[in-house]
Scaffold this active site. Structure first.
Site, mmCIF file in Angstrom:
data_model
loop_
_atom_site.group_PDB
_atom_site.id
_atom_site.type_symbol
_atom_site.label_atom_id
_atom_site.label_comp_id
_atom_site.label_asym_id
_atom_site.label_seq_id
_atom_site.Cartn_x
_atom_site.Cartn_y
_atom_site.Cartn_z
ATOM 1 N N HIS A 68 31.731 41.141 54.439
ATOM 2 C CA HIS A 68 30.820 42.241 54.767
ATOM 3 C C HIS A 68 31.049 42.666 56.208
ATOM 4 C CE1 HIS A 68 27.611 40.308 57.238
ATOM 5 N NE2 HIS A 68 27.825 39.226 56.524
ATOM 6 N N ASP A 126 29.065 36.911 62.698
ATOM 7 C CA ASP A 126 28.551 37.213 61.362
ATOM 8 C C ASP A 126 28.551 38.731 61.217
ATOM 9 O OD1 ASP A 126 27.245 37.501 58.978
ATOM 10 O OD2 ASP A 126 25.349 36.663 59.650
ATOM 11 N N GLU A 171 25.263 44.080 53.377
ATOM 12 C CA GLU A 171 25.078 42.694 52.951
ATOM 13 C C GLU A 171 23.800 42.120 53.540
ATOM 14 O OE1 GLU A 171 25.592 38.220 53.090
ATOM 15 O OE2 GLU A 171 25.161 39.617 54.699
ATOM 16 N N GLU A 172 23.560 42.431 54.804
ATOM 17 C CA GLU A 172 22.429 41.826 55.524
ATOM 18 C C GLU A 172 21.072 42.305 54.995
ATOM 19 O OE1 GLU A 172 22.703 39.437 57.480
ATOM 20 O OE2 GLU A 172 24.641 39.500 58.495
ATOM 21 N N ASP A 199 32.848 34.780 54.567
ATOM 22 C CA ASP A 199 31.659 35.009 55.395
ATOM 23 C C ASP A 199 31.498 33.815 56.329
ATOM 24 O OD1 ASP A 199 29.246 36.064 56.354
ATOM 25 O OD2 ASP A 199 28.495 36.551 54.361
ATOM 26 N N HIS A 252 23.082 34.741 63.960
ATOM 27 C CA HIS A 252 22.208 35.887 64.231
ATOM 28 C C HIS A 252 21.672 35.891 65.674
ATOM 29 C CE1 HIS A 252 21.258 37.310 59.868
ATOM 30 N NE2 HIS A 252 22.532 37.136 60.090
#
Lengths: 345, 324
Positions: B60, B161, B191-192, B214, B300
């Site tokens: 992603h 990420d 995706e998130e 990922d 994140h």
């Protein structure tokens, strides 16, 4: 000839956590003699097919999920204890001091370690242990444990079935081996009869995880309609009245927006006309069963739901009443022999 | 490697607004693919022709961020999160809106022990509401700015990420010589915010096999919840996460291949989070799925950290898988 109880007790001995249904041999062996063809598809569903006696008959799918709740090994520590996480369906409350089977290189018995009350402070006694602090003891040293078990190996409850009074039985994985058993029993009753429909029996994979098996099977088979068999909550001392149903009250027929009205009406009518004990189970949205996924497969599949009341869901001592299972089995038989519910012009 | 990841991390692509990153990746991979196109939702699909089964690799390209929801009387831009934004690790970070306007992400309330999103806003330094609205439109997305640097064998950046995954997939496309399959390398969108891009792309491609590239959580630092995969342990072969239980056949293929080629791998059993395969597995009559992940600490946050050897192992394993 096998009875409903034979089917159930044989099935409950299998260790089939979500995603690992290929470890089953028993369910397929029980199904194969009752159908024309039997195979395991690439998702791990066991599918049985019985041809209709007539050409151009419609396709009816009868489904029950085969998988059970499971845990998964995340670490083998230096004392040989196994650390684990939830694979599907477990809540931490039922775990302390239960026995389990670890599916390592071979099935290994183990117990979830627990501290005796003598060694707990009053605060600790009140507070349940979170799952990531629990460990499983399989009795081996770290070196030996690491030969037998790998990170990613699944774990299930270990508990044999037992008869209770009043034709009730208890055991692990009755959710949903009870559903699988009633379909096998219904097929057994129909084995010599010519069928008005092409019947696809699906014992599906992954329901306790996200229902992938039933969704794949519904797409592949593309049935004209489907009947889902699962369990629902059985009333016990503590259950809320509107969400649990008495054991021995018969099969519960689902009424919900996601379920097809015609199929539901047909099931209610069949039960009433044939003196099959039944009740109505109203659900306001989704059903929490494979009906939800099957109903929206491709351009939509008309689906009905019949459930068996079960107490103490997702524990090692689930309880069902064989009379309710018998009612469900008879309903499946009538439904198939009538040629399903939905009649197209 | 560090330069490529720095460039990837520097291009914006908040979920739903991936045009910039998509254009950038497209330019980089053009020489190595037979065909590349964007589908209706914005997924970037690169095709390498080949005989055999249809294999879909997904990384992603979207990232978490913010979206401007309203501007108050004093000119502070109120925002809503796009994806899982944790105020604990994002408050105080500079942000850049899609039109290039910059600001800082601030938590208003200081009384509470932990910042809450509802008290957060972006300060772009505007004098009043009118000026703020001239500079930032309601609905514009903003991404977090961060530095990308090396420390020892580790790479630190704010968008590993999943720009680290994008890098692995791009490198794999560059390195793979004779793919023994029809290869679809998809840089997915959204995706998130719920594995949405992959769902559309998977339906269109209808692959036999789908593998997500990922990041995964590495719980090897103090006070972290322990995880099976850790930094420096090699490519993480996914067993399961909250979105999918991987197909046994894919796990075995990847592990056997790694053993034969001497590529370091470790097993990844993730108790939280999901990847694009969660959407693809459920499509049609079912797709065989797997995952190859890069362990990342502090996911994140502005300082996500990964090990270069793990990234190399992921590229090596994917390349070997496509050539097998």
């Amino acid at each position: 000839m096998k009875t409903l109880q034979n089917f159930l007790f044989e099935l409950c001995g299998e260790q089939l956590p979500s995603g690992f249904e290929r470890m089953s041999t028993g369910a397929k062996e029980l199904l194969a003699p009752l159908v024309d063809e039997c195979y395991t598809d690439r998702s791990g569903n066991i599918v049985g097919y019985r041809r209709a006696a007539l050409a151009n008959a419609k396709k009816v799918m009868v489904e029950a999920h085969l998988d059970e709740i499971g845990l998964m090994v995340t670490k083998i520590d230096d004392n040989g204890f196994l650390h684990f996480t939830n694979l599907a369906g477990f809540s931490p409350e039922i775990l302390p001091a239960t026995s389990v089977t670890v599916r390592g290189v071979r099935p290994l018995p183990g117990v979830v370690a627990t501290l005796p009350p003598h060694l707990l402070s009053p605060e600790e006694q009140k507070k349940p242990l979170p799952m990531d602090k629990m460990v499983i003891d399989i009795g081996y040293s770290a070196a030996r444990a690491r030969e037998l078990v790998r990170v990613g190996d699944p774990i299930v409850l270990r508990q044999s079935c037992a008869d209770l009074l009043n034709h009730r039985v208890c055991g692990k994985a009755l959710d949903n081996r009870a559903g699988v058993a009633v379909i096998l029993n219904a097929l057994n009753d129909l084995v010599k009869m010519p069928l008005p429909v092409n019947l696809y029996v699906v014992f599906s994979a992954g329901e306790e995880f996200n229902g992938f098996g039933a969704r794949h099977a519904a797409w592949e088979i593309a049935p004209d309609e489907a009947l889902v068999i699962d369990v629902t909550h059985g009333a016990s001392a503590q259950t809320p009245k509107n969400k649990a149903f008495p054991l021995g009250g018969g099969v519960m027929i689902g009424v919900a927006p996601v379920l097809n009205g015609e199929v539901t009406a047909c099931l209610l009518d069949l039960a009433a006309r044939n003196q099959i004990p039944y009740g109505r189970e109203a659900m306001s949205g989704r059903t929490g069963t494979n009906s939800d996924g099957i109903a929206v497969s491709r351009a939509g599949v008309p689906v009905g739901l019949a459930s068996i009341p079960l107490r103490y869901m997702h524990s090692g001592c689930e309880v069902v009443d064989l009379a309710d299972m018998q009612a469900c089995s008879r309903l499946i038989g009538r439904y198939v022999m009538q040629g399903g519910a939905v009649h197209y012009e | 490697m560090i330069d490529a990841i720095r460039e990837l991390a520097g291009v914006s692509g908040v979920s739903g607004n991936e045009r910039n990153i998509s254009e950038y990746i497209k330019g980089q991979i053009l020489p190595y693919v037979d065909k590349v196109y964007e589908d209706s939702l914005g997924n970037l699909v690169a095709v390498r022709r080949g005989e055999g089964s249809r294999v879909m690799l997904m990384a992603h390209m979207d990232q978490i961020g913010l979206v401007a929801s309203f501007v108050d009387d004093k000119g502070f831009v109120r925002v809503a999160p796009v994806g899982h934004v944790d105020p604990k690790t994002t408050v105080g970070r500079p942000v850049v809106f899609e039109n290039g306007e910059t600001g800082v992400f601030i938590c208003g309330s200081k009384e509470k022990k932990e910042p809450e999103l509802k008290d957060c806003y972006v300060d772009i330094g505007a004098a009043d509401r009118a000026e703020a609205l001239r500079r930032v439109e309601i609905g514009q997305t903003a991404s977090f700015l961060s530095n990308t640097f090396e420390t020892g064998r580790k790479i630190v950046s704010g968008a590993l990420d999943n720009r680290a995954g994008c890098y692995c997939l791009m490198e794999t496309l560059r390195r793979v010589k004779n793919n023994s399959c029809e290869l679809y390398a998809v840089f997915t969108v959204q995706e998130e915010v719920g594995l949405r891009g992959a769902k559309v792309s998977g339906f269109e491609i209808a692959p036999d096999v789908a593998i997500a590239v990922d990041v995964t959580l590495s719980g090897d630092h103090p006070d972290a919840r322990e995880t099976t995969a850790v930094l420096g342990g090699g490519a993480a072969v996914k067993i399961c996460d909250r979105s999918a239980i991987c197909s046994r056949g894919i796990i075995e293929d990847l592990e056997n291949l790694a053993a034969r080629r001497g590529i370091p791998v470790q097993r990844d059993v993730l108790a939280s989070g999901g990847t694009d395969i969660g959407s693809v597995q459920l499509l049609g009559k079912g797709v065989q799925v797997g995952g190859v992940s890069i362990p990342v600490r502090y996911c994140h946050s502005a300082v996500e950290m990964a090990d270069k050897n793990d990234i190399e192992a992921v590229i090596g394993l994917l390349t070997a898988y496509l050539e097998k």
